[in-house]
Design an enzyme around this catalytic site. Structure first.
Site, mmCIF file in Angstrom:
data_model
loop_
_atom_site.group_PDB
_atom_site.id
_atom_site.type_symbol
_atom_site.label_atom_id
_atom_site.label_comp_id
_atom_site.label_asym_id
_atom_site.label_seq_id
_atom_site.Cartn_x
_atom_site.Cartn_y
_atom_site.Cartn_z
ATOM 1 N N LEU A 1 41.312 44.355 48.288
ATOM 2 C CA LEU A 1 41.295 43.221 47.374
ATOM 3 C C LEU A 1 41.067 41.976 48.221
ATOM 4 C CD1 LEU A 1 44.324 43.933 44.983
ATOM 5 C CD2 LEU A 1 41.891 44.144 44.448
ATOM 6 N N ASP A 2 40.278 41.037 47.703
ATOM 7 C CA ASP A 2 40.064 39.789 48.430
ATOM 8 C C ASP A 2 41.405 39.124 48.725
ATOM 9 O OD1 ASP A 2 37.367 40.249 48.159
ATOM 10 O OD2 ASP A 2 37.110 38.867 46.474
ATOM 11 N N LYS A 3 41.419 38.281 49.732
ATOM 12 C CA LYS A 3 42.663 37.623 50.137
ATOM 13 C C LYS A 3 43.302 36.858 48.984
ATOM 14 C CE LYS A 3 44.551 34.707 53.835
ATOM 15 N NZ LYS A 3 44.236 33.908 55.050
#
Length: 244
Positions: A105-107
């Site tokens: 998952l993106d930051k």
């Protein structure tokens, strides 16, 4: 899997390093089949032999599967010298050698993340051939249209010319900043955000809520994790009944 070194078995179960569990064995605190063993190199079958440490029978697990409610600002990685990772968030009781996030998952994306040490499970889950749909709730900058829903269904063409696989899109809340549910069967870099950009929209916040038939536990606080039972992990490869 057959027999393995006793110190390797114990170390794999989060009982310490090979050196530390070797000391346990040499101290006479480990038994196999009711017989005390003092040799770290002793071979045992972890799935057939009764192994005990300080008279407590070892509940051997070949692999573990964890559900995390990932918070914003944390990297989906096992380790990073400059930033906090999802593995850093795990309490000692859930940490284990070889754990990694199965898919990223993106930051700045929150929600459901699975951590495991089972490479085969992760590969199967992430392969487009498995048709495992990942579902995201997204708050958008502006409303979506029926044309957007159709573009998702047919496959959105990204700015670089890449055409995405068919995806689901439905509106959960209308208004100036609507809440939508998007379902994807692949995981390209920043894909959800790029798909909405291609439709002339922008994602303000993003949260993954389901992978296949496994939904994010509503009782799991952000940043927390819990172990999945085998039956729960298997739900990843099932289609949720409410998904058409």
């Amino acid at each position: 899997m057959g027999k393995e070194r006793l110190d390797k078995i114990l170390a794999s179960q989060n009982l310490g390093s090979r050196k530390e569990v070797g000391a346990l064995i040499r101290a006479g605190r480990v038994s196999v089949g009711g017989t005390e063993v003092r040799r770290p190199e002793w071979k045992a079958d972890p799935e057939a032999d009764v192994i005990a440490v300080d008279s407590q029978v070892l509940n051997f697990k070949r692999h573990v599967y964890l559900m995390m409610n990932k918070p914003d600002g944390v990297l989906s990685a096992s380790r990073d010298p400059r930033a906090r990772t999802v593995v850093d968030l795990l309490p000692p009781g859930l940490r284990r050698r070889g754990l990694f996030p199965a898919g990223r998952l993106d930051k700045d994306t929150r929600g459901l993340l699975i951590l495991t040490d089972d490479g085969g499970f992760a590969h199967r889950m992430l392969s487009p051939k498995s048709h495992v749909t990942k579902w995201y709730e997204a708050v958008l900058e502006s409303p979506v249209s029926e044309a957007d829903v159709l573009r998702f269904r047919r496959g959105v063409a990204l700015a670089d010319g890449t055409v995405c696989l068919s995806a689901g899109l439905s509106v959960l809340r209308e208004g100036e900043t609507p809440l939508v549910l998007a379902g994807l069967r692949e995981g390209k870099f920043h894909q959800v955000k790029r798909m909405f950009l291609a439709c002339g929209n922008r994602v303000l916040s993003l949260r993954r809520v389901r992978i296949g038939g496994l939904a994010l536990d509503p009782e799991l606080a952000e940043g927390a994790a819990r172990e999945l039972e085998a039956e729960e992990a298997a739900l990843v490869f099932r289609t949720a009944p409410w998904i058409k």
